[in-house]
Design an enzyme around this catalytic site. Structure first.
Site, mmCIF file in Angstrom:
data_model
loop_
_atom_site.group_PDB
_atom_site.id
_atom_site.type_symbol
_atom_site.label_atom_id
_atom_site.label_comp_id
_atom_site.label_asym_id
_atom_site.label_seq_id
_atom_site.Cartn_x
_atom_site.Cartn_y
_atom_site.Cartn_z
ATOM 1 N N GLY A 42 1.873 -12.041 2.494
ATOM 2 C CA GLY A 42 3.101 -12.480 3.139
ATOM 3 C C GLY A 42 4.275 -11.548 2.981
ATOM 4 C CG ASP A 75 3.381 0.960 7.880
ATOM 5 O OD1 ASP A 75 4.493 1.475 7.666
ATOM 6 O OD2 ASP A 75 2.820 0.972 8.984
ATOM 7 C CB SER A 123 -0.960 0.011 1.188
ATOM 8 O OG SER A 123 -2.028 -0.875 0.958
#
Length: 465
Positions: free
Chosen positions: A311, A306, A63
């Site tokens: 994963g 962030d 993101s």
């Protein structure tokens, strides 16, 4: 204060041990300070192949892509082709939602600041072609409105796909092509990828997931989310050094190292101006700008974002006052713990700043009006139910939906305790975070209308519960 060379030595000495301690297969770190960059990598890109991570390996940035998408939109603002405060329908007449009145009002600014108010965790798969983003817009036709446009903050992935489509329509090119032409190229990035087909040309990290809590992370079954989500964070992959070149652009008012103006100084500054205040949510910022999260670290402004994909986890913080930026890219394990270890050391040594403490349960639980919080809160991505057992303990049950249900079994119930009169917090940490849950509004009966943990989930109606 330390020197950048001393930071490089510390990373070389400490990163392998940090990865081992937190079961992170591989990671790469970059630090920008005073216009210079150092980077280091350790561990494995995939436990299945045993390929080692290097500083030239590419990891997904997730993101953090949203800040890149915002930059593309602000370039259009600079060119006079987009106005932040006009409805997005002026450029995308086929933008539809379940609430047509809201869809007609939502502005570009509201999309950029996560205040548009519609359900945001929509990950509909519309294929792998260049028209994936275009096709995605039609899938929003039944998406519900949580609150009126501009009323509050709720993190919205789908909103950035809408912005990606805006970029495509105005530029007349697919999103990935626009990213490469308008950002990768002027920044001189040679190890950055806009999709898996480009990433595979480099040493590319594979995400790792835990099958059950306590098990070691193992390679994920797929590399990326659906291509339609590219503008929100499904595709971009790069080295920390490349991500820091982008951060440097925002430290220097939109100008690259060779003097190329990529973004106006006014637009770069506007992105860092608060647009909406956030509830106290732990890892997230104190407020949100245009694309950027905004943090207040004891009076020092920090911008960042962030990213989390399947994963993989990415962390970027920029401290304009000190000309400092730090990027950490990881591929599984307890990534937040590594973030705290690396960033707390670097910001202390180079800027004299202390990383804010993470939220933790109070030593003595705060007494709360449980009846106000109890019930089910729903979204298209999951249902959250706050319940109270016979001993008076509060629990959170989570039922993922759609793509999230396919990633694994539903999480175990989470015990919650009172944090303050408006919020509860998880007793046990997950991935290094005791997640706070803030309760907002009133449904007309004295019960909270929203449960907010980054996304605002609305209390379910009798028919939905």
């Amino acid at each position: 204060m330390a020197t950048l060379n001393e930071i490089e030595t510390w990373l070389h000495d400490q990163l392998p041990a940090l990865l081992a301690e937190h079961e992170i297969p591989g990671a790469a770190v970059g630090v920008l300070y005073g216009g210079e960059v150092v980077d280091h990598a350790a561990g494995l890109l995939s436990k299945a192949t045993g390929v080692e991570a290097t500083a030239d390996s590419v990891f997904q940035i997730g993101s953090i892509t949203k800040v890149w998408t915002t930059t593309l939109v602000m370039q259009l603002v600079d060119e006079g082709k987009v106005d932040l405060d006009t409805p997005v329908r002026e450029h995308l007449p086929d933008f539809v939602l379940g609430d047509d009145g809201a869809a007609a009002k939502i502005t570009v600014r509201q999309l950029l600041s996560h205040t548009a108010g519609f359900e945001g965790d929509i990950f509909n798969d519309t294929g792998k072609g260049d028209d994936a983003v275009e096709k995605f817009l039609a899938t929003l036709a039944e998406v519900s409105q949580l609150f009126g446009p501009g009323e509050m903050f709720s993190y919205n992935n789908a909103g950035f796909v809408v912005l990606g489509r805006l970029v495509e329509v105005v530029r007349g090119k697919p999103y990935g092509v626009v990213v490469r032409e308008h950002l990768f190229s002027p920044l001189g990035l040679q190890h950055a990828a806009t999709d898996p087909y480009e990433a595979i040309l480099h040493r590319a990290a594979v995400g790792h997931l835990r099958a059950t809590p306590g098990e070691a992370p193992e390679p994920a079954p797929i590399w990326a989310l659906t291509p339609a989500m590219a503008p929100a964070g499904a595709m971009l992959a790069m080295r920390p050094r490349d991500l820091l070149a982008f951060a440097q652009l925002h430290l220097t008012g939109g100008t690259t190292a060779d003097g190329t103006v990529v973004l106006s100084a006014a637009s770069a500054a506007a992105m860092q101006e608060p647009q909406v205040k956030l509830p106290a949510l732990g890892m997230m910022g104190d407020s949100w700008g245009l694309g950027w999260e905004l943090f207040d670290w004891a009076g020092t402004t920090v911008i960042g974002h962030d990213g989390g994909t399947i994963g993989q986890g990415a962390f970027l913080r920029v401290v304009p006052e000190h000309g400092l930026a730090i990027a950490l890219l990881t591929n599984g394990g307890d990534m937040i713990e590594a973030y705290r270890a690396v960033f707390s050391h670097v910001v202390k040594e180079l800027a004299g700043l202390d990383l804010p403490e993470m939220p933790t349960p109070p030593a003595t639980a705060v007494e709360v009006d449980a009846e106000r919080f109890l019930g089910t809160y729903t979204s298209d991505a999951l249902d959250l139910t706050v319940r109270q057992d016979d001993d008076g303990k509060l629990w959170l049950d989570q039922v993922p939906k759609g793509i999230f249900a396919e990633l694994g079994p539903a999480p175990e119930p989470v015990e919650l305790v009172g944090r303050d009169e408006h919020s509860l917090i998880a007793v046990e940490a997950e991935n290094g975070l005791h997640t706070p849950h803030v309760f907002l509004g009133d449904d007309g009966t004295g019960r909270a209308l929203y449960l907010h943990s980054g996304r605002a989930l609305r209390r379910a109606t009798a028919s939905e519960a």
